[in-house]
Design a protein around this motif. Structure first.
Motif, PDB file in Angstrom:
ATOM      1  N   MET A   1      24.922 -12.659  40.278  1.00  0.00           N
ATOM      2  CA  MET A   1      24.500 -13.210  38.998  1.00  0.00           C
ATOM      3  C   MET A   1      22.989 -13.371  38.942  1.00  0.00           C
ATOM      4  O   MET A   1      22.433 -13.805  37.967  1.00  0.00           O
ATOM      5  N   SER A   2      22.349 -13.087  40.059  1.00  0.00           N
ATOM      6  CA  SER A   2      20.895 -13.211  40.094  1.00  0.00           C
ATOM      7  C   SER A   2      20.304 -11.832  40.279  1.00  0.00           C
ATOM      8  O   SER A   2      20.960 -10.936  40.784  1.00  0.00           O
ATOM      9  N   PHE A   3      19.051 -11.678  39.899  1.00  0.00           N
ATOM     10  CA  PHE A   3      18.384 -10.394  40.094  1.00  0.00           C
ATOM     11  C   PHE A   3      17.848 -10.239  41.518  1.00  0.00           C
ATOM     12  O   PHE A   3      17.392  -9.181  41.883  1.00  0.00           O
ATOM     13  N   TYR A   4      17.873 -11.297  42.286  1.00  0.00           N
ATOM     14  CA  TYR A   4      17.184 -11.282  43.577  1.00  0.00           C
ATOM     15  C   TYR A   4      18.187 -11.212  44.717  1.00  0.00           C
ATOM     16  O   TYR A   4      19.143 -11.966  44.759  1.00  0.00           O
ATOM     17  N   GLY A   5      17.960 -10.253  45.611  1.00  0.00           N
ATOM     18  CA  GLY A   5      18.938  -9.888  46.628  1.00  0.00           C
ATOM     19  C   GLY A   5      19.326 -10.996  47.576  1.00  0.00           C
ATOM     20  O   GLY A   5      18.508 -11.791  47.980  1.00  0.00           O
ATOM     21  N   PHE A   6      20.593 -11.070  47.887  1.00  0.00           N
ATOM     22  CA  PHE A   6      21.048 -11.891  48.996  1.00  0.00           C
ATOM     23  C   PHE A   6      22.207 -11.125  49.632  1.00  0.00           C
ATOM     24  O   PHE A   6      22.779 -10.230  49.032  1.00  0.00           O
ATOM     25  N   SER A   7      22.525 -11.526  50.861  1.00  0.00           N
ATOM     26  CA  SER A   7      23.542 -10.796  51.624  1.00  0.00           C
ATOM     27  C   SER A   7      24.893 -10.794  50.905  1.00  0.00           C
ATOM     28  O   SER A   7      25.292 -11.775  50.288  1.00  0.00           O
ATOM     29  N   MET A   8      25.617  -9.686  51.008  1.00  0.00           N
ATOM     30  CA  MET A   8      26.953  -9.598  50.418  1.00  0.00           C
ATOM     31  C   MET A   8      27.911 -10.567  51.104  1.00  0.00           C
ATOM     32  O   MET A   8      28.935 -10.950  50.559  1.00  0.00           O
TER      33      MET A   8
ATOM     34  N   CYS B   1      16.808 -18.564  43.630  1.00  0.00           N
ATOM     35  CA  CYS B   1      17.146 -17.238  43.093  1.00  0.00           C
ATOM     36  C   CYS B   1      17.869 -16.405  44.141  1.00  0.00           C
ATOM     37  O   CYS B   1      17.826 -15.185  44.114  1.00  0.00           O
ATOM     38  N   LYS B   2      18.524 -17.098  45.077  1.00  0.00           N
ATOM     39  CA  LYS B   2      19.222 -16.384  46.142  1.00  0.00           C
ATOM     40  C   LYS B   2      20.715 -16.684  46.081  1.00  0.00           C
ATOM     41  O   LYS B   2      21.354 -16.937  47.092  1.00  0.00           O
ATOM     42  N   GLY B   3      21.262 -16.687  44.875  1.00  0.00           N
ATOM     43  CA  GLY B   3      22.695 -16.835  44.718  1.00  0.00           C
ATOM     44  C   GLY B   3      23.138 -18.136  44.088  1.00  0.00           C
ATOM     45  O   GLY B   3      24.242 -18.217  43.548  1.00  0.00           O
ATOM     46  N   SER B   4      22.307 -19.165  44.155  1.00  0.00           N
ATOM     47  CA  SER B   4      22.665 -20.416  43.475  1.00  0.00           C
ATOM     48  C   SER B   4      22.078 -20.427  42.065  1.00  0.00           C
ATOM     49  O   SER B   4      21.138 -19.682  41.753  1.00  0.00           O
ATOM     50  N   THR B   5      22.633 -21.275  41.229  1.00  0.00           N
ATOM     51  CA  THR B   5      22.179 -21.352  39.839  1.00  0.00           C
ATOM     52  C   THR B   5      20.692 -21.698  39.762  1.00  0.00           C
ATOM     53  O   THR B   5      20.234 -22.649  40.396  1.00  0.00           O
TER      54      THR B   5
END
Lengths: 372, 372
Positions: free
Chosen positions: B1-8, B100-104
């Motif tokens: 949901m974010s544009f910024y990458g985080f691990s799958m 911006c790493k997966g949290s709102t």
């Protein structure tokens, strides 16, 4: 000839009219205008002249007479009986080459086009600025200086005088400045430069016909201010007091309002291109330029050399001042080295008269002549 | 949901689905997504859980298994037998609210519009982030934490855990962070914010449909890096070595090239709005928010508190760490205070494992339970 204000009382002279100045990084400049001011009286044997070198954003006028109602950047250090004693010395101060306070710089007209130099202004280094100062001193008919004094960037100029003209200066006084600029300090300059260069109005430096890169320049100035002061001084002056709690992204805290004000105020008096050139000259300063190496350059110095470090200077750090001390001593320079503390950090040399008074007085007066 | 990458591999949960989170500065957020990761095993009586709070630009993944070939931000501190001992503790780490790493955060879709929040994202403070972490811990079925640990901005979160949930945490470990942010540090944040806000692409924060304010964000990151390291480390790593002498206004020196690279690299992984919100939360941090005053807030702390200062930290200065020590002691907190030296300055807590190992090990293990 410049867009940036300086006193109407400032004196002007055009130098290098016969022969151009060959610049260290290549290229030439001729018909160089120099804005300067003098204070006190030259004595009969012309032995009491002191050259004052200004810091990054200074100008040719460290002092104004009380009746003028203005204050120069060394107003509180200068006057009859003060450390910069106008009843004893004949002071000369000029705006540096590349500046914007009356001397030839990027905002001056390029004789080839009649328009401001902008991006066409050549690269300059401290050595070029000192050449111009030397020409000014010759123009004034002064064969030898009692002293050259400067703080910060001005201290680099003072050092270079002793290296390049060892037989023409008796005393060097260098305040808050090391022989070279640190990697960290270059880093701060880099961030400031990028803020200016990335301003959408910058146009590679050719902005004089339009809007200047004011946002970038204000950001650069705000950052500069943080390196000139200390956490202690800012904590005392502002702490965590708020200014405008409605300005969530603006000047919420007092310290932000202070910085924003400093950034804005700077725009009235300084040109972004001059700022860029002078920052880079700071980075590049190397007393050994044109000599075999730094030590052999320093070994040329005959003047007595006073070096004053402020222990909590955040721009010119103590570790670098101590390295400079070592280098000067190893090169055989007669050195008076002092460490003093001031909450003002790097800016102490502009605002903290009491702690500098004796050092400056002794530094200017020490009689190198009798020993040479 | 974010544009910024985080691990799958990162885990996700939606919290505050029944009741919205009332924010300290007004407004609400509901259906808050939280990205988190866990390491090690929760023991039978659920008494070995440790919450890790990340610093300004960190994320939910301090560690990756070797076979994944990636490195987390605390990779060298974590693993079997290391200070963050995965054979002993059950670690939880989540991306902060506003990140911006997966949290709102500001780049997440606003349920009212389906488009990223941008300028509509509410103001958040450390206390709001800690509320979300508390909800996550509850969701994981853990009634009490053995410890909360964090460095820098993470240390502020750890402190707030002890203040807001005194009966739910036994040990606090705060590395390189004072109880409040200094005027100078707010000043650096101000300059970084102005670089972003003045970027022509910023558009008051609503830039997600176009080009992001990358130049401003890169400038901010470069400045941040200078405050995270020290002059000593930069002198050792780069000195005055040149990179490209043809780039007079660019990366002439190695240290400039390093900073430019750090600025560029940051753009791939961070959102300017998140950066702005987290910077402001740093400035605003006040453990006393919602309590009578700071001391009465600190007096609520029942946990053992380990505070580690790096003497040459240029962002969180020693004078402020010492003030925090005094405040904690005066408020009756059981404090283990340490001062250590590292050329890495503020960044030491991320890179200098050896000097932190024993402090972290002891800080997590100290048995507060037996005394309460």
């Amino acid at each position: 000839m410049s867009f940036y204000g300086f006193s109407m009382a400032v004196q002007k002279v055009t130098l290098f009219t016969e022969q151009a100045l060959n610049l260290h990084f290549g290229g030439q400049l001729d018909r160089i205008e120099v804005a300067y001011q003098t204070y006190g009286r030259l004595n009969a044997d012309k032995s009491n002249a002191v050259l004052i070198c200004h810091a990054l954003t200074g100008d040719a006028e460290p002092y104004f007479e009380q009746e003028e109602g203005r204050k120069g950047w060394w107003q509180s250090f200068m006057g009859e009986g003060l450390a910069l004693d106008t009843s004893r010395y004949f002071f000369i101060c000029s705006n540096v080459l590349g500046g914007c306070k009356g001397s030839t710089g990027p905002s001056s007209p390029n004789p080839l086009s009649g328009k401001p130099y902008g991006s066409q202004f050549p690269h300059i280094v401290v050595q070029d600025m000192v050449r111009v100062q030397h020409e000014l001193v010759a123009y004034l008919g002064i064969p030898r200086l009692q002293a050259v004094i400067g703080g910060s960037f001005g201290g680099m100029q003072a050092t270079q005088w002793a290296v390049d003209y060892p037989d023409e200066v008796d005393n060097i006084v260098n305040l808050c400045s090391s022989l070279t600029f640190s990697a960290e300090a270059i880093g701060f300059n880099h961030v400031m430069r990028q803020a200016i260069v990335n301003d959408p109005n910058f146009n590679r430096g050719d902005y004089y016909a339009g809007e200047p890169p004011h946002r970038g320049l204000a950001i650069a100035r705000m950052l500069g201010m943080l390196t000139y002061r200390t956490d202690i001084q800012l904590a005392k002056a502002f702490g965590r007091a708020t200014k405008n709690e409605g300005a969530f992204w603006g000047d919420y805290f007092q310290v932000e309002s202070y910085l924003s004000y400093q950034g804005e105020k700077f725009l009235e008096r300084f040109d972004a291109n001059s700022y860029l050139h002078l920052l880079r000259a700071l980075d590049l300063y190397d007393a050994g330029l044109g000599y075999a190496n730094l030590k052999s350059a320093l070994a040329r110095i005959k003047a007595r050399y006073t070096l004053v470090a402020v222990t909590n200077d955040q721009l010119f750090k103590l570790v670098d001042l101590r390295k400079s001390r070592q280098l000067l001593e190893q090169s055989g320079v007669r050195l008076d080295y002092h460490e003093i503390s001031s909450d003002y950090g790097h800016d102490a040399f502009l605002v903290d008269y009491d702690i500098f008074e004796a050092k400056i007085r002794d530094g200017l007066a020490s009689a190198a002549v009798s020993e040479s």
